[in-house]
Design an enzyme around this catalytic site. Sequence first.
Site, PDB file in Angstrom:
ATOM      1  N   GLY A   1       0.830  -1.201   0.000  1.00 40.48           N
ATOM      2  CA  GLY A   1       0.000   0.000   0.000  1.00 40.48           C
ATOM      3  C   GLY A   1       0.863   1.250   0.000  1.00 40.48           C
ATOM      4  O   GLY A   1       1.968   1.264  -0.542  1.00 40.48           O
ATOM      5  N   SER A   2       0.368   2.279   0.650  1.00 37.48           N
ATOM      6  CA  SER A   2       1.046   3.573   0.578  1.00 37.48           C
ATOM      7  C   SER A   2       2.384   3.593   1.295  1.00 37.48           C
ATOM      8  O   SER A   2       3.148   4.545   1.143  1.00 37.48           O
ATOM      9  CB  SER A   2       0.145   4.660   1.184  1.00 37.48           C
ATOM     10  OG  SER A   2      -1.053   4.725   0.458  1.00 37.48           O
ATOM     11  N   THR A   3       2.692   2.566   2.101  1.00 41.68           N
ATOM     12  CA  THR A   3       3.991   2.578   2.765  1.00 41.68           C
ATOM     13  C   THR A   3       5.124   2.460   1.753  1.00 41.68           C
ATOM     14  O   THR A   3       6.283   2.674   2.079  1.00 41.68           O
ATOM     15  CB  THR A   3       4.124   1.421   3.779  1.00 41.68           C
ATOM     16  OG1 THR A   3       3.929   0.183   3.098  1.00 41.68           O
ATOM     17  CG2 THR A   3       3.111   1.543   4.895  1.00 41.68           C
TER      18      THR A   3
END
Lengths: 379, 630
Positions: free
Chosen positions: B325-327
């Site tokens: 995801g956005s990590t």
Amino acid sequence: MMLGKGLHTSDHSLSGSRSPWSVFHIDPILLALLLLLIGGGLVVLYSGADRNIEVVKAQGIRMGVALVVMLVFAQLDPAVFRRWAPWLYLAGVVGLAAVLLVGVGAKGAQRWLAIPGLPRFQPSELMKLVVPMMTAWYLSRHFLPPTLSRVALAVVIVLVPMSMIILQPDLGTSLLVGAAGLFVVFFAGMSWRLIAAFAAMVSVAAPLMWFFVMRDYQKQRVLTLLDPQSDPLGAGWNIIQSKTAIGSGGLDGKGWLQGTQSHLEFLPESHTDFIVAVLAEEFGFIGMLVLMAVYLLIILRCLYIAAIAQDSFSRLLAGALTMTFFIYIFVNVGMVSGLLPVVGVPLPLISYGGTSSVTLMAAFGVLMSIHTHRRMISA
Amino acid sequence: MPWGEFKDVAAERRLFQRRTMVMVFVVVVMLGLLVARMYHLQIVEHDVYTTLSDKNRVQVQSVAPPRGLVYDRNDELLAENRPVFGVTLVPERVDGMEETLAKLETLLDISEEDMERFQRRLREPRRPFQPLPLRYDLNEEEIASLAVHRHELPGVEVSAELVRYYPHSELTSHALGFVGRINREELQRIDPVNYAGTNYIGKSGIERFYEALLHGQVGYQHVETNARGRTLRVLERQNPVPGEDIQLHLDLRLQRLAHELLDGRRGAIVAIEPDTGGLLALASVPGFDTNQFVTGISVENYRALSTDIDKPLFNRALRGQYPPGSTLKPMLAVAALDSGATTRDKTIWDPGYFQLNTGGRRYRDWKRGGHGWVDLTDAVAQSCDIYFYEIAVEMGVDTMYDYLSRFGFGEDATLDVSGALSGLLPSRDWKRAVRNEPWYPGDSVNMGIGQGFMLATPLQLATATSLIANRGRWVEPRLLKSIKGDRSAEEFLPPGDHSPLELKNPDDWEFVVDAMAEVMHGTKGTARGAARGASYRMAGKTGTAQVFSLAEDEEYEEEDVRERLRDHALFVGFAPVDDPQIAVAIIVENGGGGSSTAAPVAREMFDAWLLGFPGEEKALVSGTESGGPE
């Protein structure tokens, strides 16, 4: 069958009286000694295998097969062996190469060739017969004793298959194959000076190998072989146990089936390579003397056959096969009694297992053939 | 044909016969040597060997080395050995196996599994006179009743052996791994001599990886036994060499905190010391009691563990492969800056969606109305998807693959963490090989926000994060800190082989770190709530991963299903910004949003590590309370 050429009857055999023995190309003295050995071996095996009658039956069948093989070999004229030696040698080397490339095996060693439709076989086992045949063929083509260069080439003939067998790795068999070939060279009359030089070379090369070639773990293995007490849980175990079994046998032994060491499973491999320890424990020193006497008589009979053989090829081959048989005995008994390092060499015709028995009996077949196919002319 | 031509046949025969006589001599001498050897053993030394063989049997017994202990970085014991009593049988000495077993069954509680295992071992080839274990963990009462009946049970012994014990079992189950009984497969592999007395072997984790170090060297003793096989005295003893004690980077306090923070949920926390690569915490929750695996877990208990819906046996930290995801955005930001796909100042207009071409599919931003004008810092701080869609398409899959692989994605970059999975870093070739499809620009769009095919383990995310904390310096994650003996850890740690990630403009590292600091401290940072009131600056990135992996035929309670379809909450970060002491990756399965669920967990980890552990503070406070006047 191409080998059929040698299957002629004894029209010109030594004996004119055509005894049943000579019809079937059998040497009755040798046969009697072998049967004595095999019979006694089965008795010891019954004890060594912890009264497992199945094991004895299986061995009995193998010995029957081996006897048939011996008889078949005895029918072939020595000239057949001579004619076929180079081709058999070539086929054997190809077989060994195939083993190294595509062989199957277990425990990290590749020894068998699995050709579809044929039973698995070990080309290395065959070489115990083929290498002395080839060496005898090569040396007997010329005057004996051989010149230096012929000795050198004969040694190469021996070393090629021997090193291929070492690579499998199978130290025991390569030792026997090498010995078989080198005995031919010895019998051919290789000069004593050369033998001394050879011995000197080995005694110089060994320490050099030790210091510059061998890895630590290999050195460790050798040290263990020399001093089993240093590794009492590993390789030393067998030796400690077999020495105890032998030593506790005493003069007349504990009696058949009474060996405590082997029966309490102290002794591993009590029916294969270490079976002589069972015999020594149960039949004592007397039993060992009898065994040694039977072996000695077999060897003497065979050397006699060699000595009166008519041509160089037959003599060399017969002498070498006999001495190989002796090496079996010496290495096996020496190893079980702690004189020699442990290498997998069975006690001839007594240890459980079929392959070497068949080869050995084939060799005796060759000896019988040499003895019974002598021609009248040179007598 | 050369045979027989011009040869002196008689001379050759004489030569051969002379040689034969030599051989006869050799044979007689050598057989004589064998006979002499037999005479020596059987007549001269007969008494010695008879003693060995009959009256008093001397035996060689192996003595197992005690296994090396495992400590955490503060010398807290994580794995020790404790004596356990068991009953063993030496089949060679038992009078009537059937009756003896029947008798034992009346004295002890022997499970069917134990009995079957014993019977199986009885049939297998083994070293003679080696005791075969029948049952472990006898209690006092059972030991006593065996002692009473001892004379009726020849060949039956109560034996103590040192057995691995994990005092913090559940906390360390996934980080340490555990030992178990040596199975048949392992028997083929191990050195039979060195393991002659050993019953246990490292099955997973550190116990498995450092097996050679922890096991030690076998010892042996010669013991004299009477005819019934009972040991009379020890004649000679070669002590075993105990296994090496080792110290891990792990901090039990941090590990415990990680477990507490995830308690009642499912997830994983990985904490790395960026400077050394040492793994400070490696938590996978829920854990399980490793001690029951050591002597052999019962089928029933194992079934309970393996069918548990929460999968306690599953090591989420090393083997859980999640969409990052956005990590992933900080790493992609580094890639985009260095590859020139964007600049620090470039701004884009985010209307709330992204299209590859007009009229095409709309890729949405998580924020419905869009973020308006955003630059790279804003895009990281506010987790703007549209910005990353654009730079992902600009970079293309090859560039992304290149950079992300240098962050350690798509491989197991660890040095001594056995069992770590490599996740999935998709590439053009991968998609062609596995899906037999070309790489579409839409795949790049998805990859830009860490979705699509990409999968990473929490350990990989923590590794990549510590690479950012280190500004590109690679220190591969490791567990082993030191060896308590005089050998150095470096000797046993596999060497790391990653070259540093050097950027064309090294300042880009600071730029991305600042952007990650904005996530925590900026006015619009997605994790600003979690960083509120901190006395130090931290850098982070939140993430949310969609769950789509639930198999259709799995039958769960409806409520469970609903809960288990929620998004995974993710967070990566490190602190302090200027001198990173700790980098973490956190995943809370079905935890919802990364900012609300995962970021506060990271804050607690950071606080504990940098400011002191809450437990210790409380102990201090309660100590003053109880000690002080009312």
